[in-house]
Design a protein around this motif. Structure first.
Motif, PDB file in Angstrom:
ATOM      1  N   LEU A 163       0.845  -1.194   0.000  1.00 45.25           N
ATOM      2  CA  LEU A 163       0.000   0.000   0.000  1.00 45.25           C
ATOM      3  C   LEU A 163       0.877   1.239   0.000  1.00 45.25           C
ATOM      4  O   LEU A 163       2.046   1.178   0.392  1.00 45.25           O
ATOM      5  CB  LEU A 163      -0.906  -0.007   1.237  1.00 45.25           C
ATOM      6  N   PRO A 164       0.324   2.366  -0.396  1.00 48.57           N
ATOM      7  CA  PRO A 164       1.109   3.605  -0.393  1.00 48.57           C
ATOM      8  C   PRO A 164       1.379   4.081   1.037  1.00 48.57           C
ATOM      9  O   PRO A 164       0.681   3.702   1.969  1.00 48.57           O
ATOM     10  CB  PRO A 164       0.221   4.594  -1.147  1.00 48.57           C
TER      11      PRO A 164
ATOM     12  N   ASP B 233     -10.868  -0.287  -6.661  1.00 44.09           N
ATOM     13  CA  ASP B 233     -11.269  -1.119  -7.800  1.00 44.09           C
ATOM     14  C   ASP B 233     -10.050  -1.667  -8.542  1.00 44.09           C
ATOM     15  O   ASP B 233     -10.041  -2.830  -8.959  1.00 44.09           O
ATOM     16  CB  ASP B 233     -12.145  -0.326  -8.776  1.00 44.09           C
ATOM     17  N   ASN B 234      -9.022  -0.830  -8.711  1.00 43.10           N
ATOM     18  CA  ASN B 234      -7.804  -1.276  -9.386  1.00 43.10           C
ATOM     19  C   ASN B 234      -7.133  -2.409  -8.615  1.00 43.10           C
ATOM     20  O   ASN B 234      -6.756  -3.425  -9.198  1.00 43.10           O
ATOM     21  CB  ASN B 234      -6.818  -0.123  -9.569  1.00 43.10           C
ATOM     22  N   LEU B 235      -6.984  -2.234  -7.311  1.00 40.94           N
ATOM     23  CA  LEU B 235      -6.353  -3.274  -6.497  1.00 40.94           C
ATOM     24  C   LEU B 235      -7.165  -4.568  -6.535  1.00 40.94           C
ATOM     25  O   LEU B 235      -6.600  -5.659  -6.642  1.00 40.94           O
ATOM     26  CB  LEU B 235      -6.163  -2.795  -5.057  1.00 40.94           C
TER      27      LEU B 235
ATOM     28  N   THR C 168      -8.093 -10.122  -8.422  1.00 45.89           N
ATOM     29  CA  THR C 168      -8.985 -11.147  -9.008  1.00 45.89           C
ATOM     30  C   THR C 168      -8.449 -11.671 -10.348  1.00 45.89           C
ATOM     31  O   THR C 168      -8.643 -12.841 -10.661  1.00 45.89           O
ATOM     32  CB  THR C 168     -10.420 -10.615  -9.185  1.00 45.89           C
ATOM     33  N   GLN C 169      -7.779 -10.826 -11.123  1.00 44.48           N
ATOM     34  CA  GLN C 169      -7.253 -11.283 -12.409  1.00 44.48           C
ATOM     35  C   GLN C 169      -5.971 -12.109 -12.258  1.00 44.48           C
ATOM     36  O   GLN C 169      -5.648 -12.901 -13.130  1.00 44.48           O
ATOM     37  CB  GLN C 169      -6.995 -10.097 -13.340  1.00 44.48           C
ATOM     38  N   ARG C 170      -5.243 -11.862 -11.183  1.00 47.39           N
ATOM     39  CA  ARG C 170      -4.020 -12.617 -10.871  1.00 47.39           C
ATOM     40  C   ARG C 170      -3.066 -12.693 -12.077  1.00 47.39           C
ATOM     41  O   ARG C 170      -2.445 -13.721 -12.337  1.00 47.39           O
ATOM     42  CB  ARG C 170      -4.347 -14.000 -10.353  1.00 47.39           C
TER      43      ARG C 170
END
Length: 179
Positions: free
Chosen positions: A118-119, A168-170, A175-177
């Motif tokens: 995380l940032p 949403d990006n994370l 989920t796409q892995r």
């Protein structure tokens, strides 16, 4: 998962020495944000090495850094098909000694699903970066997904924040892995 906050049950106490909710476990979802690198009894309490939450790792988290004690506590209460996400100090990914042994235990037993960086400057009273470690007891493969989310933030006054788009990006990366 869309779990309403009314389904959360929070209890005040010392999670490591006097855990609550014992009659409710195992849990299908565990979300945890323990204090970073807080002290605990660890090896100063010889009974803890026999505690069913910590014993499988064969070693206790250091007395000076309870990070992995919190993680092992949560993991022990996770159902076989459950998922756990825990916010951690990034040092858990590289510190040596007992923490190295616990990491090896987690990898050897295929519990770590993902590590998401995380940032910095997201949390109140703390400007350091953090990471989310996602754990599962029933993974379909032995891969560990690493996601660099350090640039996923929106500037908000003197703190960074995760915008809905950042989240949403994370989630998409997770989920796409994909590599």
């Amino acid at each position: 998962m869309n779990i309403n906050f009314t389904n959360f049950n929070i209890a005040l106490g010392d999670t490591l020495l006097e855990p609550k909710h014992g009659d409710s476990e195992p849990f299908d979802v565990i979300v945890s944000n323990p204090p970073f690198s807080t002290k605990w009894e660890g090896k100063d309490n010889p009974l803890l090495i026999n505690d069913e939450r910590f014993a499988p790792a064969g070693v206790l988290a250091p007395s000076s850094k309870a990070d992995f004690a919190f993680l092992l506590h949560g993991l022990s209460w996770l159902s076989p098909s459950g998922i756990m996400a825990i916010v951690m100090f990034p040092g858990v990914c590289y510190r040596g000694g007992a923490e190295r042994q616990i990491r090896k235990y987690l990898i050897d037993n295929n519990f770590i699903d993902s590590v998401i960086t995380l940032p910095p400057n997201l949390f109140f009273g703390n400007s350091i970066s953090a990471c989310i470690i996602v754990l599962k007891k029933n993974k379909p493969d032995t891969s560990v997904l690493f996601i660099n989310g350090s640039e996923e933030y929106a500037k908000a006054t003197n703190k960074n924040k995760l915008s809905p788009q950042n989240i949403d990006n994370l989630l998409k990366f997770y989920t796409q892995r994909a590599d």
